[in-house]
Design a protein around this motif. Sequence first.
Motif, PDB file in Angstrom:
ATOM      1  N   GLY A   1      19.630  44.417  55.712  1.00  0.00           N
ATOM      2  CA  GLY A   1      18.691  44.528  57.573  1.00  0.00           C
ATOM      3  C   GLY A   1      18.257  45.685  57.075  1.00  0.00           C
ATOM      4  N   ALA A   2      18.328  46.688  56.352  1.00  0.00           N
ATOM      5  CA  ALA A   2      17.427  48.211  56.809  1.00  0.00           C
ATOM      6  C   ALA A   2      16.307  47.982  55.671  1.00  0.00           C
ATOM      7  N   LEU A   3      16.211  47.062  54.234  1.00  0.00           N
ATOM      8  CA  LEU A   3      15.375  46.793  53.671  1.00  0.00           C
ATOM      9  C   LEU A   3      14.104  46.229  54.504  1.00  0.00           C
ATOM     10  N   GLY A   4      14.140  45.366  54.990  1.00  0.00           N
ATOM     11  CA  GLY A   4      12.710  44.939  55.712  1.00  0.00           C
ATOM     12  C   GLY A   4      12.061  46.462  56.897  1.00  0.00           C
ATOM     13  N   PRO A   5      13.012  46.535  58.003  1.00  0.00           N
ATOM     14  CA  PRO A   5      12.555  47.640  58.299  1.00  0.00           C
ATOM     15  C   PRO A   5      11.952  48.708  58.509  1.00  0.00           C
ATOM     16  N   GLY A   6      13.215  50.037  56.474  1.00  0.00           N
ATOM     17  CA  GLY A   6      12.459  50.899  56.186  1.00  0.00           C
ATOM     18  C   GLY A   6      11.012  50.194  55.376  1.00  0.00           C
ATOM     19  N   ILE A   7      10.769  49.588  54.880  1.00  0.00           N
ATOM     20  CA  ILE A   7       9.161  48.840  54.309  1.00  0.00           C
ATOM     21  C   ILE A   7       8.806  49.159  55.306  1.00  0.00           C
ATOM     22  N   GLY A   8       8.800  48.148  56.637  1.00  0.00           N
ATOM     23  CA  GLY A   8       8.050  48.045  57.797  1.00  0.00           C
ATOM     24  C   GLY A   8       7.731  49.459  58.433  1.00  0.00           C
ATOM     25  N   ILE A   9       8.423  50.167  58.863  1.00  0.00           N
ATOM     26  CA  ILE A   9       7.996  51.753  59.437  1.00  0.00           C
ATOM     27  C   ILE A   9       7.261  52.230  58.825  1.00  0.00           C
ATOM     28  N   GLY A  10       7.252  52.397  57.052  1.00  0.00           N
ATOM     29  CA  GLY A  10       6.714  53.055  56.552  1.00  0.00           C
ATOM     30  C   GLY A  10       4.726  52.773  56.469  1.00  0.00           C
ATOM     31  N   LEU A  11       5.124  51.218  56.051  1.00  0.00           N
ATOM     32  CA  LEU A  11       4.000  50.588  56.526  1.00  0.00           C
ATOM     33  C   LEU A  11       3.414  51.087  57.864  1.00  0.00           C
ATOM     34  N   ALA A  12       4.018  50.780  59.159  1.00  0.00           N
ATOM     35  CA  ALA A  12       3.172  51.717  60.243  1.00  0.00           C
ATOM     36  C   ALA A  12       2.738  53.104  60.404  1.00  0.00           C
ATOM     37  N   VAL A  13       3.327  54.065  59.451  1.00  0.00           N
ATOM     38  CA  VAL A  13       3.108  55.669  58.924  1.00  0.00           C
ATOM     39  C   VAL A  13       2.688  55.630  58.696  1.00  0.00           C
ATOM     40  N   LYS A  14       1.387  54.862  57.069  1.00  0.00           N
ATOM     41  CA  LYS A  14       0.857  54.652  56.832  1.00  0.00           C
ATOM     42  C   LYS A  14      -0.528  54.728  57.289  1.00  0.00           C
ATOM     43  N   GLY A  15      -0.400  53.896  58.212  1.00  0.00           N
ATOM     44  CA  GLY A  15      -1.644  52.716  59.356  1.00  0.00           C
ATOM     45  C   GLY A  15      -2.016  53.964  59.947  1.00  0.00           C
ATOM     46  N   ALA A  16      -0.923  55.021  60.720  1.00  0.00           N
ATOM     47  CA  ALA A  16      -1.305  56.397  61.690  1.00  0.00           C
ATOM     48  C   ALA A  16      -2.399  57.085  60.604  1.00  0.00           C
ATOM     49  N   MET A  17      -1.533  57.405  59.243  1.00  0.00           N
ATOM     50  CA  MET A  17      -2.015  58.549  59.076  1.00  0.00           C
ATOM     51  C   MET A  17      -3.735  58.539  58.712  1.00  0.00           C
ATOM     52  N   GLU A  18      -3.796  57.112  57.864  1.00  0.00           N
ATOM     53  CA  GLU A  18      -4.794  56.638  57.767  1.00  0.00           C
ATOM     54  C   GLU A  18      -6.011  56.584  58.649  1.00  0.00           C
TER      55      GLU A  18
END
Lengths: 81, 81, 81, 81, 81
Positions: free
Chosen positions: A23-40
């Motif tokens: 259950g932590a796999l998806g949200p862990g990657i998903g939050i990373g994608l979200a933050v990556k977008g924010a950084m860019e």
Amino acid sequence: MFANVTEPGVVVPMAAALAIGLGALGPGIGIGLAVKGAMEAIGRNPEAEGAVRLTMIIGAALAEAVAIYAFVVAVIIAFVL
Amino acid sequence: MFANVTEPGVVVPMAAALAIGLGALGPGIGIGLAVKGAMEAIGRNPEAEGAVRLTMIIGAALAEAVAIYAFVVAVIIAFVL
Amino acid sequence: MFANVTEPGVVVPMAAALAIGLGALGPGIGIGLAVKGAMEAIGRNPEAEGAVRLTMIIGAALAEAVAIYAFVVAVIIAFVL
Amino acid sequence: MFANVTEPGVVVPMAAALAIGLGALGPGIGIGLAVKGAMEAIGRNPEAEGAVRLTMIIGAALAEAVAIYAFVVAVIIAFVL
Amino acid sequence: MFANVTEPGVVVPMAAALAIGLGALGPGIGIGLAVKGAMEAIGRNPEAEGAVRLTMIIGAALAEAVAIYAFVVAVIIAFVL
């Protein structure tokens, strides 16, 4: 994997582990994608920092909620089942 | 993998291992994606360093929290179950 | 994986774990993709912040609903079956 | 996976879990892709907000329906079988 | 996977689960890709909204049909077999 298992107590720890582990796999990657977008976004347009940060936190909280569902089920498995 | 397992004590260490092992996969990748985005943003626009760094820390903390859920469940498995 | 299992009580914790564990994978990643798109949109066009945020929340709620289905099934498995 | 299983009650929880667990994976990611596209479209062309949002909701509802099929089958498995 | 299973009632729930669970994976992601493409098209060319939306619905309905096949088979497995 569990041959001749007859006691629930044997399965409960493994089940709690898989609930939060998978259950932590998806949200862990998903939050990373979200933050990556924010950084860019901030790198491209620093004036948008406030808007980006607020929307990122709202969005990441929605993904965080998915992980919390898994955490709740893991705790239910551990202490109720 | 577990043939003729009848003792909970046999499963508990493996369960704790899977809880934190699988649970660390997603956040580990996610935080990496977040930091990668931050690097690209600072590389593109060094003046945005402060904004990028603050937002990156907030975002990575949200992904870190997902790993902490897995850590809590692993500790529950180890010491309570 | 479960050989000679004769008690439902042995399977129920594992089933609840797989329901929420697998069920959280897709929505977790999906919400991350949605938020990533929102970040890029605000970075490109900060004036669209309100439109992006509202649409992102609507869309992420649809993905969140998928995770909630899995959570409901996990709770049904845990407490009804 | 289940050797010498003779009771349907043993299989039903696991089957309901796999129905919604696997069934939520695709729609969860798919809705995320749909919303990501909508975000990029609004960022590129904010005047298209209404058109993008309406079409996004129609499209995401089609993916949501796929998750609902899995949810219905999981509930059928849990309460009818 | 099911060794020495002698009752159809044992296999039926798992079969229905795998039918809809695996069957929903592809259409869920596929509809998302279709809607993502539609979003990008409307963002790039809002005047094409009607044409894009109609074609998106036709295309997504074709992917939806794939999920409906899996749903029909799952229901047949559950209620007829």
